[in-house]
Design an enzyme around this catalytic site. Structure first.
Site, PDB file in Angstrom:
ATOM      1  N   SER A  86       0.836  -1.206   0.000  1.00 50.83           N
ATOM      2  CA  SER A  86       0.000   0.000   0.000  1.00 50.83           C
ATOM      3  C   SER A  86       0.866   1.249   0.000  1.00 50.83           C
ATOM      4  O   SER A  86       1.660   1.442  -0.918  1.00 50.83           O
ATOM      5  CB  SER A  86      -0.969  -0.045   1.191  1.00 50.83           C
ATOM      6  OG  SER A  86      -1.879   1.035   1.141  1.00 50.83           O
ATOM      7  N   HIS A 190      -8.255   1.376  -0.806  1.00 49.58           N
ATOM      8  CA  HIS A 190      -8.193   0.423  -1.920  1.00 49.58           C
ATOM      9  C   HIS A 190      -9.572  -0.097  -2.318  1.00 49.58           C
ATOM     10  O   HIS A 190      -9.742  -1.246  -2.691  1.00 49.58           O
ATOM     11  CB  HIS A 190      -7.231  -0.729  -1.598  1.00 49.58           C
ATOM     12  CG  HIS A 190      -5.884  -0.237  -1.201  1.00 49.58           C
ATOM     13  ND1 HIS A 190      -5.035   0.392  -2.078  1.00 49.58           N
ATOM     14  CD2 HIS A 190      -5.246  -0.223   0.006  1.00 49.58           C
ATOM     15  CE1 HIS A 190      -3.943   0.755  -1.441  1.00 49.58           C
ATOM     16  NE2 HIS A 190      -4.043   0.410  -0.190  1.00 49.58           N
TER      17      HIS A 190
END
Length: 308
Positions: A86, A190
């Site tokens: 991430s 996300h």
């Protein structure tokens, strides 16, 4: 081959930067980054409480700064590949030379602000599911309206969605899931909830001039290695609203022949996954400067073995 990896949001803990700032020149370096991005990283890394560093706009720059600082403290290491989970992908982009340190921190500051703003629209969050199989877990999550936002491998999937959807998940776990653990993040990252952040991050990325990676860069999008700096930057933009495929990154590590993995500060999450998914790979997490000697020994041992 040695791979250097950087953790994502949720790995931060109060005061975790304190001991790192005692290293020669470290406090000045972090203070300069703080001035460059308009955020007091020294304060947040040493004195702020858990709630303060849970703030997306704070946590993300703090993690990238810590990752870069701890990697620099290792000295001149020759990783065979780099990757990040991430927001850790921005740290990895700095490792690979795609972005210089100031550009990486400028980008992550804009990313954190944009994602915090998107997260404020609806109350959302993320929870890790331990156990279960993807083929049963993913359809179950989708039935509840949740997104499998992080496919982490090693029996872990992170679900993201509204707080109501996550509450329903607690009462209705997928078959085989042993435990549902809420994460220390302030939004459904996300997922489509982050779509408003993509445009703002694209504007920030357009102001940067990336270089091509000097080391193989393994992408969260699909686990592929990316050789173009422009493509790395494009993927960093799209990544905020699309799932993290760390499972595929680890598959690529296997294909590359990775034999050792070092996770930069605040390490622990990715080494934990690697221990389960990459048996036989030596792992080390940089949590404090006390871990540096062991990391250097692993690097030296690894270099000696592979030059023999």
């Amino acid at each position: 081959m040695l791979v250097l990896v950087a953790p994502g949001q949720g790995a931060q803990t109060p005061g975790f930067l304190t001991e790192w700032l005692e290293l020669p020149g470290a406090a000045d370096r972090v203070a300069a980054w703080s001035d460059a991005i308009g955020l007091d990283l020294v304060h947040y890394g040493t004195q702020a409480d858990a709630d303060a560093i849970r703030d997306t706009a704070v946590a993300q720059p703090l993690l990238v700064a810590a990752g870069i600082l701890s990697a620099e403290a290792l000295g001149d290491i020759p990783p065979g590949a780099v990757a990040g989970h991430s927001v850790g992908e921005i740290t990895a982009a700095a490792f690979a030379g795609v972005l210089d340190d100031t550009a990486a921190l400028t980008l992550v500051r804009r990313r954190g602000l944009a994602m915090a703003e998107a997260a404020a629209i609806t109350e959302t969050g993320m929870s890790a599911l331990l156990g279960g199989a993807p083929e049963t877990t993913v359809p179950h999550l989708e039935k509840l309206g949740l997104t499998p936002a992080n496919m982490n491998g090693a029996g872990q999937i992170v679900a993201a969605g509204t707080l109501e959807q996550l509450a329903a998940l607690n009462d209705d776990k997928p078959e085989g899931v042993r435990k549902v653990v809420p994460l220390k993040v302030a939004g459904a990252f996300h997922t489509h909830h982050m779509a408003p952040a993509v445009e703002k991050l694209a504007e920030a990325a357009a102001e940067l001039t990336p270089a091509d990676p000097k080391i193989p860069y393994v992408s969260n999008k699909d686990g592929r290695t990316v050789a173009s700096g422009t493509e790395v930057l494009q993927r960093l933009v799209g990544q905020v609203a699309n799932p993290v495929r760390w499972d595929l990154c680890m598959e690529t590590f296997k294909e590359l022949g990775v034999t050792a993995l070092i996770e930069v500060c605040p390490g622990g999450t990715l080494t934990g996954l690697a221990k389960r998914a990459l048996p036989g790979v030596k792992t080390l997490a940089l949590k404090t400067p006390a871990d540096l000697d062991a990391a250097r020994e692993l690097i030296a041992e690894h270099a000696a073995e592979h030059s023999a």
